[in-house]
Design a protein around this motif. Structure first.
Motif, mmCIF file in Angstrom:
data_model
loop_
_atom_site.group_PDB
_atom_site.id
_atom_site.type_symbol
_atom_site.label_atom_id
_atom_site.label_comp_id
_atom_site.label_asym_id
_atom_site.label_seq_id
_atom_site.Cartn_x
_atom_site.Cartn_y
_atom_site.Cartn_z
ATOM 1 N N ARG A 82 74.000 1.072 72.001
ATOM 2 C CA ARG A 82 73.200 -0.067 72.237
ATOM 3 C C ARG A 82 73.898 -1.443 72.285
ATOM 4 N NH1 ARG A 82 67.414 1.650 72.762
ATOM 5 N NH2 ARG A 82 66.942 -0.557 72.933
ATOM 6 N N LYS A 83 74.761 -1.721 71.402
ATOM 7 C CA LYS A 83 75.332 -2.644 71.255
ATOM 8 C C LYS A 83 76.424 -3.005 72.403
ATOM 9 C CE LYS A 83 75.115 -3.502 66.078
ATOM 10 N NZ LYS A 83 75.678 -3.564 64.966
ATOM 11 N N LEU A 84 76.833 -1.666 72.870
ATOM 12 C CA LEU A 84 77.728 -1.788 73.927
ATOM 13 C C LEU A 84 77.018 -1.904 75.411
ATOM 14 C CD1 LEU A 84 80.596 0.584 72.941
ATOM 15 C CD2 LEU A 84 80.598 -1.810 72.532
ATOM 16 N N GLY A 85 75.496 -2.024 75.496
ATOM 17 C CA GLY A 85 74.926 -1.896 76.511
ATOM 18 C C GLY A 85 74.227 -0.788 76.901
ATOM 19 N N GLY A 86 74.317 0.408 76.024
ATOM 20 C CA GLY A 86 73.613 1.556 76.339
ATOM 21 C C GLY A 86 72.131 1.525 76.372
ATOM 22 N N ASN A 87 71.325 2.402 76.882
ATOM 23 C CA ASN A 87 69.979 2.189 76.874
ATOM 24 C C ASN A 87 69.408 3.645 76.061
ATOM 25 O OD1 ASN A 87 69.753 0.031 78.998
ATOM 26 N ND2 ASN A 87 70.846 1.548 80.090
ATOM 27 N N VAL A 88 69.976 4.309 75.601
ATOM 28 C CA VAL A 88 69.443 5.527 74.969
ATOM 29 C C VAL A 88 68.899 5.231 73.514
ATOM 30 C CG1 VAL A 88 69.884 7.825 73.824
ATOM 31 C CG2 VAL A 88 71.049 7.067 75.754
ATOM 32 N N GLY A 89 67.857 5.702 73.140
ATOM 33 C CA GLY A 89 66.827 5.529 71.957
ATOM 34 C C GLY A 89 66.643 6.545 71.251
ATOM 35 N N VAL A 90 65.975 6.450 69.688
ATOM 36 C CA VAL A 90 65.700 7.456 69.079
ATOM 37 C C VAL A 90 64.084 7.444 68.999
ATOM 38 C CG1 VAL A 90 65.475 8.369 66.715
ATOM 39 C CG2 VAL A 90 67.576 7.464 67.630
ATOM 40 N N ALA A 91 63.565 8.572 69.688
ATOM 41 C CA ALA A 91 62.146 8.904 69.761
ATOM 42 C C ALA A 91 61.510 9.081 68.199
ATOM 43 C CB ALA A 91 61.803 9.917 70.790
ATOM 44 N N GLY A 92 62.172 9.822 67.571
ATOM 45 C CA GLY A 92 61.908 10.299 66.302
ATOM 46 C C GLY A 92 62.537 11.312 65.614
ATOM 47 N N MET A 93 61.597 11.843 64.587
ATOM 48 C CA MET A 93 62.324 12.702 63.685
ATOM 49 C C MET A 93 61.345 14.027 63.729
ATOM 50 S SD MET A 93 63.661 12.727 59.774
ATOM 51 C CE MET A 93 65.083 12.714 60.029
ATOM 52 N N VAL A 94 61.766 15.198 63.588
ATOM 53 C CA VAL A 94 61.076 16.437 63.401
ATOM 54 C C VAL A 94 61.502 16.844 62.017
ATOM 55 C CG1 VAL A 94 60.594 18.780 64.151
ATOM 56 C CG2 VAL A 94 60.952 16.980 65.897
ATOM 57 N N ILE A 95 60.661 17.074 61.207
ATOM 58 C CA ILE A 95 60.830 17.526 59.937
ATOM 59 C C ILE A 95 60.831 19.085 59.834
ATOM 60 C CG2 ILE A 95 60.484 17.507 57.444
ATOM 61 C CD1 ILE A 95 59.249 14.876 57.869
ATOM 62 N N ASN A 96 61.881 19.875 59.608
ATOM 63 C CA ASN A 96 61.778 21.309 59.564
ATOM 64 C C ASN A 96 61.699 21.608 58.132
ATOM 65 O OD1 ASN A 96 61.360 23.873 60.606
ATOM 66 N ND2 ASN A 96 63.660 24.313 60.421
ATOM 67 N N LYS A 97 61.032 22.714 57.740
ATOM 68 C CA LYS A 97 61.002 23.370 56.419
ATOM 69 C C LYS A 97 60.499 22.448 55.273
ATOM 70 C CE LYS A 97 65.028 26.177 57.559
ATOM 71 N NZ LYS A 97 66.645 26.507 57.244
ATOM 72 N N ASP A 98 59.724 21.553 55.584
ATOM 73 C CA ASP A 98 59.104 20.563 54.903
ATOM 74 C C ASP A 98 58.481 20.889 53.661
ATOM 75 O OD1 ASP A 98 58.314 17.846 53.922
ATOM 76 O OD2 ASP A 98 56.583 17.865 55.298
ATOM 77 N N ASP A 99 59.065 20.657 52.480
ATOM 78 C CA ASP A 99 58.637 21.163 51.161
ATOM 79 C C ASP A 99 57.784 20.055 50.360
ATOM 80 O OD1 ASP A 99 60.478 19.418 50.452
ATOM 81 O OD2 ASP A 99 61.831 20.730 49.405
ATOM 82 N N GLY A 100 57.466 18.937 51.316
ATOM 83 C CA GLY A 100 56.600 18.046 50.647
ATOM 84 C C GLY A 100 57.002 16.924 49.748
ATOM 85 N N THR A 101 58.661 16.982 49.380
ATOM 86 C CA THR A 101 59.218 16.054 48.558
ATOM 87 C C THR A 101 59.350 14.608 49.059
ATOM 88 O OG1 THR A 101 61.425 16.838 49.157
ATOM 89 C CG2 THR A 101 60.516 17.906 47.421
ATOM 90 N N GLY A 102 59.456 14.465 50.548
ATOM 91 C CA GLY A 102 59.296 13.366 50.899
ATOM 92 C C GLY A 102 60.364 12.467 51.433
ATOM 93 N N GLU A 103 61.619 12.946 51.104
ATOM 94 C CA GLU A 103 62.882 12.499 51.230
ATOM 95 C C GLU A 103 62.758 12.082 52.844
ATOM 96 O OE1 GLU A 103 63.367 14.301 47.505
ATOM 97 O OE2 GLU A 103 62.572 14.881 49.361
ATOM 98 N N ALA A 104 62.603 12.978 53.782
ATOM 99 C CA ALA A 104 62.672 12.734 55.260
ATOM 100 C C ALA A 104 61.819 11.832 55.625
ATOM 101 C CB ALA A 104 62.375 14.057 55.875
ATOM 102 N N GLN A 105 60.507 11.746 55.214
ATOM 103 C CA GLN A 105 59.622 10.675 55.595
ATOM 104 C C GLN A 105 60.082 9.199 55.091
ATOM 105 O OE1 GLN A 105 58.657 13.582 54.125
ATOM 106 N NE2 GLN A 105 56.841 14.195 55.212
ATOM 107 N N ALA A 106 60.575 9.214 54.043
ATOM 108 C CA ALA A 106 61.122 7.783 53.426
ATOM 109 C C ALA A 106 62.490 7.642 54.408
ATOM 110 C CB ALA A 106 61.921 8.001 51.950
#
Length: 336
Positions: free
Chosen positions: A208-232
């Protein structure tokens, strides 16, 4: 054994054909806009984190929702489509192309692209261990797709499955050359998968700093055990959670048996239907990659070994014996 200098293989032999192919200049990787308003989405994640599981079920659900979906496996393991086809392996584009060239035949769509219940799928493939560069194979694979008319195809969504813990150029192709509109990362509540997710965010920010246009739409958490690190992590990186797939025995068992769980009528249908909407509508964002210390700070000290002191080694340690300092013979001039 190396061939002697000046050796020329007999015309028509396999060696001659391979040498002729190697002498052909590579085509530039296509960077043009796909036809119409096709969304090209690259999905990244650590090997074994569940990208193929997520994509197979997501693409199946999107097809059931009436979308035209093309799933392209860009992992050298060539396992992206195995769940979709009940454990069967697709002939890869690279392997098929090599065989066809040796036989003097062109590659046709039906040789490399297969469909199930509205989902179209193919595998780029890659070299065997020790026989080539996987990233270079990705580049070559996209060159072949262009020759097959990639930018004339009419799909609503093209989903690309990329291995995220390989950092050579070919695997960063969609980000570096704006070949997709957005990136989705698949992770879990463990340090290694979030380390990879953070690296992907860093790559997006760098280009992006070099002029690119790709962005991150988000994260899919797989095998979520509820500990919360991925959400954090997602919160700290400024990206949304698109879906959290629970660590569930029914999902694990069905996935191991190559069963699609993302069916409209199944227990998990609503989850993947909602994910399909999120994938379609989530805007590409500019992420905020974490430093190594910030990433480690998401976990408890006992989970990542913090508190340990880095003790420098000595020459005595390295030699397992006392080391005597030898006088230097270096000549030092006055005023130097």
């Amino acid at each position: 054994m190396n061939a002697p200098t000046g050796f020329s293989p007999p015309p028509g032999s396999q060696a001659a054909l391979l040498r002729a192919e190697a002498s052909v200049p590579l085509d530039p990787v296509p960077t043009g806009e796909p036809k119409k308003q096709t969304q090209v989405i690259a999905i990244y994640g650590k090997g074994g984190i569940g990208k193929s599981f997520t994509l197979a079920n997501l693409s199946y659900m999107m097809a059931q929702q009436g979308k035209r979906v093309l799933l392209i496996g860009c992992d050298p393991k060539s396992d992206t489509t195995s769940l979709l086809f009940g454990g069967r392996s697709c002939p890869t584009i690279i392997e098929t192309s090599s065989k066809k060239k040796l036989a003097g035949e062109p590659v046709a769509i039906g040789d490399v692209c297969f469909k199930r219940d509205g989902v179209f799928a193919m595998e780029l493939g890659g070299p065997e261990v020790g026989r080539g560069c996987g990233g270079r194979g990705i580049i070559h694979g996209f060159e072949l797709l262009e020759k097959l008319g990639f930018h004339q195809w009419d799909f609503d969504y093209v989903l690309l499955d990329f291995l995220g813990d390989v950092v050579c150029g070919g695997f960063g192709l969609p980000i570096a050359r704006d070949m997709c509109q957005k990136v989705i990362v698949v992770g879990s509540n463990d340090l290694q998968s979030l380390y990879v997710a953070n690296n992907v965010c860093s790559a997006v920010e760098y280009f992006r700093k070099l002029g690119g246009n790709v962005g991150v739409a988000g994260m899919v958490i797989n095998k979520d055990d509820g500990t919360g690190e991925a959400q954090a992590f997602a919160s700290a990186a400024g990206i949304p959670i698109l879906a959290a797939i629970p660590a569930n025995e029914d999902i694990r068992r069905k996935s191991a048996n190559y069963e699609i769980v993302g069916r409209p009528e199944s227990e998990w249908g609503a989850l993947f239907a909602a994910l399909g909407v999120q994938v379609a509508e989530a805007p590409p964002l500019r992420p905020k990659p974490l430093t190594q210390e910030e990433l480690l700070g998401l976990f408890k000290g006992e989970a990542v070994g913090r508190g340990q002191v880095l003790t420098p080694a000595t020459m005595e340690d390295m030699c397992a014996a006392e080391v005597f300092a030898k006088p230097s013979l270096e000549v030092v001039y006055e005023g130097s």
